[in-house]
Design a protein around this motif. Structure first.
Motif, PDB file in Angstrom:
ATOM      1  N   ILE A 101     101.525 -14.527  51.379  1.00 21.27           N
ATOM      2  CA  ILE A 101     101.798 -15.838  51.986  1.00 21.27           C
ATOM      3  C   ILE A 101     102.507 -16.723  50.958  1.00 21.27           C
ATOM      4  CG2 ILE A 101     100.669 -17.938  52.852  1.00 21.27           C
ATOM      5  CD1 ILE A 101      98.595 -16.035  54.210  1.00 21.27           C
ATOM      6  N   GLU A 102     102.014 -16.669  49.735  1.00 23.68           N
ATOM      7  CA  GLU A 102     102.622 -17.457  48.648  1.00 23.68           C
ATOM      8  C   GLU A 102     104.084 -17.004  48.433  1.00 23.68           C
ATOM      9  OE1 GLU A 102     100.947 -19.895  46.787  1.00 23.68           O
ATOM     10  OE2 GLU A 102     102.967 -20.259  45.979  1.00 23.68           O
ATOM     11  N   ALA A 103     104.283 -15.687  48.316  1.00 27.80           N
ATOM     12  CA  ALA A 103     105.632 -15.160  48.045  1.00 27.80           C
ATOM     13  C   ALA A 103     106.594 -15.497  49.189  1.00 27.80           C
ATOM     14  CB  ALA A 103     105.569 -13.644  47.848  1.00 27.80           C
ATOM     15  N   ASN A 104     106.129 -15.391  50.428  1.00 22.90           N
ATOM     16  CA  ASN A 104     107.022 -15.618  51.568  1.00 22.90           C
ATOM     17  C   ASN A 104     107.151 -17.089  51.940  1.00 22.90           C
ATOM     18  OD1 ASN A 104     107.332 -12.907  51.509  1.00 22.90           O
ATOM     19  ND2 ASN A 104     106.463 -12.474  53.508  1.00 22.90           N
ATOM     20  N   SER A 105     106.356 -17.947  51.284  1.00 25.12           N
ATOM     21  CA  SER A 105     106.425 -19.385  51.600  1.00 25.12           C
ATOM     22  C   SER A 105     107.777 -19.968  51.199  1.00 25.12           C
ATOM     23  CB  SER A 105     105.288 -20.151  50.917  1.00 25.12           C
ATOM     24  OG  SER A 105     105.454 -20.110  49.513  1.00 25.12           O
ATOM     25  N   ARG A 106     108.527 -19.250  50.337  1.00 27.59           N
ATOM     26  CA  ARG A 106     109.833 -19.762  49.935  1.00 27.59           C
ATOM     27  C   ARG A 106     110.803 -19.844  51.122  1.00 27.59           C
ATOM     28  NH1 ARG A 106     110.121 -14.269  48.672  1.00 27.59           N
ATOM     29  NH2 ARG A 106     112.206 -13.300  48.586  1.00 27.59           N
ATOM     30  N   PHE A 107     110.506 -19.119  52.180  1.00 25.41           N
ATOM     31  CA  PHE A 107     111.383 -19.155  53.353  1.00 25.41           C
ATOM     32  C   PHE A 107     110.971 -20.246  54.353  1.00 25.41           C
ATOM     33  CE2 PHE A 107     111.537 -14.578  52.032  1.00 25.41           C
ATOM     34  CZ  PHE A 107     112.857 -14.573  51.612  1.00 25.41           C
ATOM     35  N   PHE A 108     109.822 -20.869  54.121  1.00 27.02           N
ATOM     36  CA  PHE A 108     109.309 -21.872  55.049  1.00 27.02           C
ATOM     37  C   PHE A 108     109.329 -23.250  54.372  1.00 27.02           C
ATOM     38  CE2 PHE A 108     107.687 -17.851  56.476  1.00 27.02           C
ATOM     39  CZ  PHE A 108     107.525 -17.965  57.856  1.00 27.02           C
ATOM     40  N   LYS A 135      99.542 -16.223  59.207  1.00 21.63           N
ATOM     41  CA  LYS A 135      98.462 -15.561  58.449  1.00 21.63           C
ATOM     42  C   LYS A 135      98.360 -14.078  58.816  1.00 21.63           C
ATOM     43  CE  LYS A 135      96.686 -19.612  56.911  1.00 21.63           C
ATOM     44  NZ  LYS A 135      98.003 -20.281  56.900  1.00 21.63           N
ATOM     45  N   LYS A 136      99.050 -13.701  59.879  1.00 15.64           N
ATOM     46  CA  LYS A 136      98.944 -12.309  60.348  1.00 15.64           C
ATOM     47  C   LYS A 136     100.316 -11.774  60.721  1.00 15.64           C
ATOM     48  CE  LYS A 136      94.527 -12.985  62.718  1.00 15.64           C
ATOM     49  NZ  LYS A 136      93.976 -13.086  64.071  1.00 15.64           N
ATOM     50  N   ALA A 137     100.415 -10.454  60.756  1.00 17.23           N
ATOM     51  CA  ALA A 137     101.658  -9.816  61.191  1.00 17.23           C
ATOM     52  C   ALA A 137     101.328  -8.517  61.916  1.00 17.23           C
ATOM     53  CB  ALA A 137     102.544  -9.525  59.985  1.00 17.23           C
ATOM     54  N   ILE A 147      97.584  -4.947  63.548  1.00 20.69           N
ATOM     55  CA  ILE A 147      97.747  -6.333  63.109  1.00 20.69           C
ATOM     56  C   ILE A 147      97.098  -6.460  61.738  1.00 20.69           C
ATOM     57  CG2 ILE A 147      97.119  -8.734  63.576  1.00 20.69           C
ATOM     58  CD1 ILE A 147      97.393  -8.069  66.548  1.00 20.69           C
ATOM     59  N   GLU A 148      97.871  -6.966  60.800  1.00 19.55           N
ATOM     60  CA  GLU A 148      97.401  -7.066  59.407  1.00 19.55           C
ATOM     61  C   GLU A 148      97.164  -8.532  59.065  1.00 19.55           C
ATOM     62  OE1 GLU A 148      97.571  -4.096  57.287  1.00 19.55           O
ATOM     63  OE2 GLU A 148      96.578  -5.240  55.719  1.00 19.55           O
ATOM     64  N   ILE A 149      96.087  -8.784  58.352  1.00 19.36           N
ATOM     65  CA  ILE A 149      95.865 -10.138  57.827  1.00 19.36           C
ATOM     66  C   ILE A 149      96.580 -10.196  56.488  1.00 19.36           C
ATOM     67  CG2 ILE A 149      94.125 -11.759  56.981  1.00 19.36           C
ATOM     68  CD1 ILE A 149      92.222 -10.455  59.090  1.00 19.36           C
ATOM     69  N   LEU A 150      97.475 -11.149  56.357  1.00 21.78           N
ATOM     70  CA  LEU A 150      98.316 -11.178  55.156  1.00 21.78           C
ATOM     71  C   LEU A 150      97.535 -11.645  53.931  1.00 21.78           C
ATOM     72  CD1 LEU A 150     101.624 -12.584  56.682  1.00 21.78           C
ATOM     73  CD2 LEU A 150     100.876 -10.220  56.424  1.00 21.78           C
ATOM     74  N   ASP A 151      97.874 -11.038  52.809  1.00 21.14           N
ATOM     75  CA  ASP A 151      97.277 -11.416  51.523  1.00 21.14           C
ATOM     76  C   ASP A 151      97.715 -12.830  51.152  1.00 21.14           C
ATOM     77  OD1 ASP A 151      96.042  -9.078  50.904  1.00 21.14           O
ATOM     78  OD2 ASP A 151      97.018  -8.883  48.941  1.00 21.14           O
ATOM     79  N   GLU A 152      96.861 -13.507  50.421  1.00 20.20           N
ATOM     80  CA  GLU A 152      97.215 -14.830  49.921  1.00 20.20           C
ATOM     81  C   GLU A 152      98.508 -14.740  49.094  1.00 20.20           C
ATOM     82  OE1 GLU A 152      95.696 -17.390  51.217  1.00 20.20           O
ATOM     83  OE2 GLU A 152      97.010 -18.608  49.955  1.00 20.20           O
ATOM     84  N   SER A 153      98.643 -13.661  48.310  1.00 24.43           N
ATOM     85  CA  SER A 153      99.835 -13.525  47.452  1.00 24.43           C
ATOM     86  C   SER A 153     101.103 -13.310  48.283  1.00 24.43           C
ATOM     87  CB  SER A 153      99.656 -12.367  46.461  1.00 24.43           C
ATOM     88  OG  SER A 153      99.624 -11.139  47.154  1.00 24.43           O
ATOM     89  N   GLU A 196      99.075  -4.245  53.554  1.00 24.59           N
ATOM     90  CA  GLU A 196      98.565  -4.905  52.353  1.00 24.59           C
ATOM     91  C   GLU A 196      97.563  -4.018  51.617  1.00 24.59           C
ATOM     92  OE1 GLU A 196     100.097  -7.402  51.439  1.00 24.59           O
ATOM     93  OE2 GLU A 196     100.067  -9.115  52.802  1.00 24.59           O
ATOM     94  N   PRO A 197      97.396  -4.246  50.310  1.00 21.65           N
ATOM     95  CA  PRO A 197      96.385  -3.499  49.557  1.00 21.65           C
ATOM     96  C   PRO A 197      94.995  -3.694  50.160  1.00 21.65           C
ATOM     97  CG  PRO A 197      97.769  -4.794  48.078  1.00 21.65           C
ATOM     98  CD  PRO A 197      98.104  -5.222  49.476  1.00 21.65           C
ATOM     99  N   GLY A 198      94.156  -2.689  50.030  1.00 23.26           N
ATOM    100  CA  GLY A 198      92.786  -2.778  50.547  1.00 23.26           C
ATOM    101  C   GLY A 198      92.036  -1.522  50.156  1.00 23.26           C
TER     102      GLY A 198
END
Ligand code: GLP
Length: 244
Positions: A160-167, A175-177, A152-158, A141-143
């Motif tokens: 999470i929003e973009a990938n929420s279409r799969f959930f 929140k992490k990957a 382990i990366e903490i996912l950006d809010e954006s 993610e950007p930083g």
């Protein structure tokens, strides 16, 4: 960096699959760096088609994936292991024991170490990449800085929003990957990145037009790699301000 502008996303996917297929045809025991997401999901069917038509043989191929969500079991329908099995591995003759997607559950520290060791075993012959709306590659993610190694990366809010279409619900998105770092990705002998959609225009502009490494657009690290092909459709090229 080579930029290919196509007439459609479908054509982009077919070209990406042809590039990957050529690598396998030239070197049957290739190691593939694989990706997940909507873009990758549209590319695998072309590789499966070529396998079904007898034009591709994956029996000696091995693979390693970029990333995995923390907290999802491999049999969770949104885990990246499940994605790979159901979008690709189940349909070709790759030996499942030669495929690697890091586990996002259990002892995470151990998983990170195992993943890093696998990455360092040997470089992938080709790495398939998508790109996040914020320019992330893998889950980098950007930083202020970018990590080179598996972490382990903490996912950006954006993200999470973009990938929420799969959930079913945004709250279900992890929140992490665990992800390869950008240094790991740059170890690939060759990289092919595919993107489509107006939401990717800013990230793609920075990647193919800018002249700077920009931690707020992690994909820009690809500028230092000697063998990168970016495949975008004309619509995205126009939105990104790219003239072929
Ligand atoms: C996820 C993956 C990335 C992928 C990105 C874009 O976040 N970790 O590897 O590139 O999604 O996905 P899509 O192709 O669905 O836009």
């Amino acid at each position: 960096m080579r930029v290919i502008v196509t007439e459609s996303f479908d054509q982009s996917c077919e070209i990406a699959a042809r590039i990957i297929g050529d690598v396998v045809r030239n070197k049957p025991d290739s190691r593939l760096g694989l990706a997940t997401g909507g873009t990758a999901a549209a590319i695998y069917p072309f590789l499966i088609r070529d396998y079904e038509e007898g034009k591709l043989d994956f029996s000696k191929v091995s693979s390693i994936n970029l990333d995995e969500y923390v907290g999802l079991n491999p049999d969770h329908p949104q885990s990246y292991r499940y994605f790979m099995d159901h979008n690709f591995f189940d349909f070709v003759n790759i030996d499942r024991k030669n495929t690697y997607v890091v586990s996002g559950v259990g002892d995470l520290e151990k998983n990170v170490a195992e993943f890093q060791q696998k990455v360092l075993e040997k470089p992938v012959d080709i790495q398939l990449l998508g790109i996040g709306e914020n320019g992330h590659i893998g889950f980098n993610e950007p930083g202020d800085t970018l990590k080179l190694s598996v972490h382990i990366e903490i996912l950006d809010e954006s993200t999470i929003e973009a990938n929420s279409r799969f959930f079913n619900d945004k709250n279900e998105v992890p929140k992490k990957a665990i992800t390869m770092g950008v240094g790991d990705i740059l170890r690939a002998k060759r990289i092919v990145l595919v993107a489509t959609g107006k939401k990717k225009a800013k990230a793609i502009r920075g990647l193919i037009l800018g002249d700077e490494l920009d931690c707020s657009n992690p994909s820009t690290v690809l500028k230092v790699h000697p063998n990168v092909t970016v495949i975008i459709d004309r619509e995205l090229a126009d939105m990104a301000g790219y003239k072929a």
